[in-house]
Write a protein that holds these residues in place. Sequence first.
Motif, PDB file in Angstrom:
ATOM      1  N   PRO A  30       0.827  -1.197   0.000  1.00 35.69           N
ATOM      2  CA  PRO A  30       0.000   0.000   0.000  1.00 35.69           C
ATOM      3  C   PRO A  30       0.862   1.248   0.000  1.00 35.69           C
ATOM      4  CG  PRO A  30       0.025  -1.021   2.158  1.00 35.69           C
ATOM      5  CD  PRO A  30       0.708  -1.972   1.226  1.00 35.69           C
ATOM      6  N   SER A  31       0.386   2.258  -0.670  1.00 32.71           N
ATOM      7  CA  SER A  31       1.112   3.513  -0.733  1.00 32.71           C
ATOM      8  C   SER A  31       0.963   4.261   0.579  1.00 32.71           C
ATOM      9  CB  SER A  31       0.584   4.355  -1.898  1.00 32.71           C
ATOM     10  OG  SER A  31      -0.805   4.603  -1.740  1.00 32.71           O
ATOM     11  N   ASP A  32       1.936   5.166   0.859  1.00 28.78           N
ATOM     12  CA  ASP A  32       1.926   5.937   2.085  1.00 28.78           C
ATOM     13  C   ASP A  32       1.436   7.350   1.800  1.00 28.78           C
ATOM     14  OD1 ASP A  32       2.956   3.813   3.505  1.00 28.78           O
ATOM     15  OD2 ASP A  32       5.017   4.383   3.069  1.00 28.78           O
ATOM     16  N   ARG A  33       0.941   7.974   2.846  1.00 30.16           N
ATOM     17  CA  ARG A  33       0.561   9.372   2.747  1.00 30.16           C
ATOM     18  C   ARG A  33       1.810  10.226   2.954  1.00 30.16           C
ATOM     19  NH1 ARG A  33      -4.540   8.528   6.126  1.00 30.16           N
ATOM     20  NH2 ARG A  33      -6.257   8.713   4.670  1.00 30.16           N
ATOM     21  N   MET A  34       2.275  10.885   1.912  1.00 30.54           N
ATOM     22  CA  MET A  34       3.421  11.770   2.025  1.00 30.54           C
ATOM     23  C   MET A  34       3.029  13.133   2.574  1.00 30.54           C
ATOM     24  SD  MET A  34       6.110  10.120   1.258  1.00 30.54           S
ATOM     25  CE  MET A  34       7.235  11.504   1.182  1.00 30.54           C
ATOM     26  N   ALA A  35       1.724  13.425   2.634  1.00 21.68           N
ATOM     27  CA  ALA A  35       1.291  14.744   3.111  1.00 21.68           C
ATOM     28  C   ALA A  35       1.693  14.959   4.559  1.00 21.68           C
ATOM     29  CB  ALA A  35      -0.226  14.888   2.944  1.00 21.68           C
ATOM     30  N   VAL A  36       1.645  13.909   5.367  1.00 25.64           N
ATOM     31  CA  VAL A  36       2.017  14.064   6.776  1.00 25.64           C
ATOM     32  C   VAL A  36       3.483  14.437   6.905  1.00 25.64           C
ATOM     33  CG1 VAL A  36       2.494  11.582   6.985  1.00 25.64           C
ATOM     34  CG2 VAL A  36       2.009  12.921   9.036  1.00 25.64           C
ATOM     35  N   HIS A  37       4.346  13.911   6.039  1.00 25.40           N
ATOM     36  CA  HIS A  37       5.767  14.280   6.071  1.00 25.40           C
ATOM     37  C   HIS A  37       5.967  15.718   5.587  1.00 25.40           C
ATOM     38  CE1 HIS A  37       7.193  10.230   7.017  1.00 25.40           C
ATOM     39  NE2 HIS A  37       6.323   9.771   6.133  1.00 25.40           N
ATOM     40  N   VAL A  38       5.213  16.119   4.572  1.00 19.40           N
ATOM     41  CA  VAL A  38       5.354  17.486   4.058  1.00 19.40           C
ATOM     42  C   VAL A  38       4.957  18.504   5.124  1.00 19.40           C
ATOM     43  CG1 VAL A  38       4.505  19.109   2.338  1.00 19.40           C
ATOM     44  CG2 VAL A  38       5.025  16.764   1.670  1.00 19.40           C
ATOM     45  N   VAL A 324       3.456   9.331  12.461  1.00 16.80           N
ATOM     46  CA  VAL A 324       3.624   8.850  11.082  1.00 16.80           C
ATOM     47  C   VAL A 324       2.892   7.533  10.876  1.00 16.80           C
ATOM     48  CG1 VAL A 324       5.326   7.994   9.437  1.00 16.80           C
ATOM     49  CG2 VAL A 324       5.794  10.063  10.737  1.00 16.80           C
ATOM     50  N   GLU A 325       2.976   6.624  11.837  1.00 12.21           N
ATOM     51  CA  GLU A 325       2.322   5.328  11.701  1.00 12.21           C
ATOM     52  C   GLU A 325       0.807   5.460  11.717  1.00 12.21           C
ATOM     53  OE1 GLU A 325       3.694   2.443  11.051  1.00 12.21           O
ATOM     54  OE2 GLU A 325       5.707   3.302  11.008  1.00 12.21           O
ATOM     55  N   VAL A 326       0.265   6.285  12.600  1.00 16.61           N
ATOM     56  CA  VAL A 326      -1.195   6.443  12.694  1.00 16.61           C
ATOM     57  C   VAL A 326      -1.743   7.100  11.438  1.00 16.61           C
ATOM     58  CG1 VAL A 326      -3.023   7.675  13.925  1.00 16.61           C
ATOM     59  CG2 VAL A 326      -1.283   6.439  15.202  1.00 16.61           C
ATOM     60  N   MET A 327      -1.053   8.108  10.927  1.00 15.31           N
ATOM     61  CA  MET A 327      -1.544   8.815   9.740  1.00 15.31           C
ATOM     62  C   MET A 327      -1.457   7.955   8.489  1.00 15.31           C
ATOM     63  SD  MET A 327      -2.668  11.634  10.801  1.00 15.31           S
ATOM     64  CE  MET A 327      -2.934  12.455   9.226  1.00 15.31           C
ATOM     65  N   ASN A 328      -0.640   6.909   8.509  1.00 17.92           N
ATOM     66  CA  ASN A 328      -0.543   6.027   7.347  1.00 17.92           C
ATOM     67  C   ASN A 328      -1.386   4.777   7.470  1.00 17.92           C
ATOM     68  OD1 ASN A 328       1.635   6.872   5.242  1.00 17.92           O
ATOM     69  ND2 ASN A 328       2.496   7.413   7.225  1.00 17.92           N
TER      70      ASN A 328
END
Length: 426
Positions: A30-38, A324-328
């Motif tokens: 599954p792809s990750d949400r990069m928005a949380v890192h941005v 990071v884990e919860v948001m993904n």
Amino acid sequence: MKFDPPSREETTLIRTDAGKSAPSGDDEAPSDRMAVHVVWEIGLLLLAGGVLFAVSQTDGAGSWTDLFAALAPIVMLASAMAVSLRVGAVNLAVGPIALLAAWMFVDASGSGAVMALGVGLGVAAFVGIVLATLTAWLRAPGWAASGAVGGAIGLWAGSAGDPSTFMLSDLPGTGVLAALGGAVGVSLFFGFVGAFSGVRKRLAPIRETPAGERHGRGGLVFFGVLLSSTLAGAAGVVTAWTGVPEGGAAALPDPILLTVVALGAALVGGTSLMGRRGGVCGTVFAAALVLGLMRLAEGRGWSFDPSWIALVAIVAGFLVTRLVEVMNTADENETASTRRAGSVADLREDDPPPAERERTETLDDFDEDFAGLGSGRDPWSNTGGMRTTGGIPKQGAAADPFGASGVFDDLRDSPRDGFGSPRHGR
């Protein structure tokens, strides 16, 4: 002859086989949400900028050249720790490896800068090969293998004594900027590469496989640990070359402090302790933030040891990992649900739809009519009361559609000749 439609079990089997033959995409990571890192990296940029501005306004915090000279090895060490975390083999020996590389670099400085650089980076690469062998081929946990290697280096350093006198001149300001630019460039490059979904897909088995079991990504682990150790050696060389005091005495780094600072900066930068996930610029911003806070505490004379800031950064990094884990997690569930809904196997139902049941019953009635016709029985007659043919109800002797009104009775009852024409007047 009766034509039997496929049974429910046969239909289910056919649909199941079709679903198995069709690619459903479930084997993809599954792809990750990069928005949380941005979003997090934008916040880190603002915090680091504010802290560095406060440092520049503080007397006794040193010049910008001194700050850059200290920031270059910190960025290298944080990047080394982040790379090892991404491949699931945390390298807790980055500090001891930096110490060993700095010791060898200083000791070989009498042979020239090129030879000293080759010796310092070469011994770091050799230690990296040993550590990578332990983690990738023997499948030892990263923390255990790196702890053993770091302990061995510490025991050696305790008995080796001081290196020879440093024979090279201090690294000039242009060299400091080049070292900082190279460290930032390496960190951004590997962060950008790690942001691709294909790379994260290849790292997913390492994350999902328990320690000690085969995951099929030993080459990636070997490369990641080797790269981490080499970056740590480069950080040790830069630390020794930029921290030469008057008199040419050796300036060896503190291995424990460097490990704590590197781990805190990597975690605060958004690299997950669970592996695979991480940002792009977060490691650089977090390294500047941690070093800036330590310089600020030292310049303003705060009542505690600035080293505690690095330890607090590790605890804060635990919270960032959790974020990071919860948001993904939601993104993985959504992706799995979307792929599952698109699978052919999910179209299977326990009962066929009403339209299919009606069509099946109609085909059964036509099959009975054809069977009666083949046996010589009139399909239009019914001696058992009401029957249905093609969905049209019939009653008894009145089932004949040509006799319902009596108009064609004479034609039906009159005698016929051999050619099928009625005979009259005889």
